[in-house]
Design a protein around this motif. Sequence first.
Motif, short mmCIF file in Angstrom:
data_model
loop_
_atom_site.label_atom_id
_atom_site.label_comp_id
_atom_site.label_asym_id
_atom_site.label_seq_id
_atom_site.Cartn_x
_atom_site.Cartn_y
_atom_site.Cartn_z
N LEU A 184 -2.38 -10.85 6.05
CA LEU A 184 -2.24 -10.83 4.52
C LEU A 184 -3.60 -11.41 4.02
O LEU A 184 -3.81 -12.53 3.82
N THR A 185 -4.25 -10.66 3.09
CA THR A 185 -5.55 -10.89 2.32
C THR A 185 -5.10 -11.00 0.90
O THR A 185 -4.52 -10.02 0.50
N LEU A 186 -5.73 -12.17 0.21
CA LEU A 186 -5.42 -12.33 -1.24
C LEU A 186 -6.64 -11.59 -1.89
O LEU A 186 -7.72 -12.05 -1.62
N ALA A 187 -6.31 -10.35 -2.76
CA ALA A 187 -7.70 -9.81 -3.32
C ALA A 187 -6.98 -9.20 -4.62
O ALA A 187 -6.05 -8.41 -4.75
N GLY A 188 -7.60 -9.94 -5.87
CA GLY A 188 -7.09 -9.57 -7.02
C GLY A 188 -5.73 -10.00 -7.20
O GLY A 188 -4.91 -9.13 -8.12
N MET A 189 -5.34 -11.06 -6.63
CA MET A 189 -3.96 -11.53 -6.86
C MET A 189 -2.90 -10.35 -6.31
O MET A 189 -1.74 -10.29 -6.51
N VAL A 190 -3.42 -9.64 -5.37
CA VAL A 190 -2.40 -8.54 -4.86
C VAL A 190 -2.44 -8.87 -3.20
O VAL A 190 -3.32 -9.00 -2.64
N PHE A 191 -1.09 -9.21 -2.70
CA PHE A 191 -1.31 -9.57 -1.16
C PHE A 191 -1.51 -8.25 -0.55
O PHE A 191 -0.37 -7.32 -0.36
N LEU A 192 -2.40 -8.21 0.50
CA LEU A 192 -2.58 -6.92 0.98
C LEU A 192 -2.46 -7.06 2.52
O LEU A 192 -2.97 -8.14 3.28
N ALA A 193 -2.10 -6.01 3.20
CA ALA A 193 -2.11 -6.14 4.84
C ALA A 193 -2.74 -4.64 5.24
O ALA A 193 -1.86 -3.72 5.04
N ALA A 194 -3.76 -4.73 5.74
CA ALA A 194 -4.23 -3.19 5.89
C ALA A 194 -3.98 -3.15 7.58
O ALA A 194 -3.72 -4.10 8.31
N LEU A 195 -3.98 -1.88 8.34
CA LEU A 195 -3.61 -1.82 9.47
C LEU A 195 -4.37 -0.87 10.24
O LEU A 195 -5.09 0.02 9.53
N SER A 196 -4.69 -0.66 11.48
CA SER A 196 -5.35 -0.06 12.61
C SER A 196 -4.63 0.21 13.54
O SER A 196 -3.75 -0.30 13.75
N CYS A 197 -5.12 1.08 14.56
CA CYS A 197 -4.19 1.47 15.74
C CYS A 197 -5.02 1.20 16.98
O CYS A 197 -6.27 1.37 17.05
N ALA A 198 -4.32 1.39 18.22
CA ALA A 198 -5.01 1.42 19.56
C ALA A 198 -4.02 2.17 20.53
O ALA A 198 -2.93 2.52 20.27
N GLN A 199 -4.58 2.56 21.55
CA GLN A 199 -3.90 3.14 22.69
C GLN A 199 -4.65 2.99 23.98
O GLN A 199 -5.75 2.62 24.03
N PRO A 200 -3.73 2.82 25.33
CA PRO A 200 -4.80 2.64 26.38
C PRO A 200 -5.74 3.72 26.71
O PRO A 200 -5.74 4.85 26.44
N LYS A 201 -6.45 3.08 27.61
CA LYS A 201 -7.70 4.22 28.25
C LYS A 201 -6.97 4.96 29.23
O LYS A 201 -6.44 4.61 30.07
#
Length: 208
Positions: free
Chosen positions: A23-40
């Motif tokens: 959770l990142t505070l940016a401009g008083m909006v609590f943000l949660a960005a996401l990314s993905c992964a998978q096995p080799k």
Amino acid sequence: RVKKFLKHAPLEDKQMKPIRVLLTLAGMVFLAALSCAQPKPQGGPQGADPPERIIGTDGAPMVLIPAGEFQMGSADGEPDEKPVHTVYLDAFYLDVHEVTNAQYQKFMAATGHPAPKGYSNVKGRIREDFEPLKDSTLNAPNQPVVCVTWYDAAAYCQWAGKRLPTEAEWEKAARGELVGKKYPWGDSIDSSKANYHFNIGKPTPVGK
């Protein structure tokens, strides 16, 4: 501190605990960005090495993080980051960029999953029902989707045929080949390389 999905369930031991949604505070909006992964994958024809980059089932470019050891943790960080310790990881793929609003909206349309909501300071009043996809500073198609919960992120991963990375996987990928540094480029925060606090005021478009 930045903490950035895979096809199998994440492991539950001390060194491989599931990643916590940041959770990142940016401009008083609590943000949660996401990314993905998978096995080799287990190599190509005649045991050829897997490609360094692939395209995930959701259309996202992914990069191969090679197998090996790295130094995880921080001697001067939070209590749960100590002590610095050696962790070995098998190779895996990780999204090159955060999931964008456009990608997340495809997921919503395909599954009926609700739009993300989060906390924001609106006219001096903290609201729990803030909808970032209705805010002009947060809803550009190429901006990272924000205000997603752990459950939102896990649902997206499952839809995309991936899973959440473990904390160890994320930290290894974020560190690159640097050892004992606070940031991917060194020990000092650099406003030209990081979007933090109020130096930009809104999420940076993916890839910028």
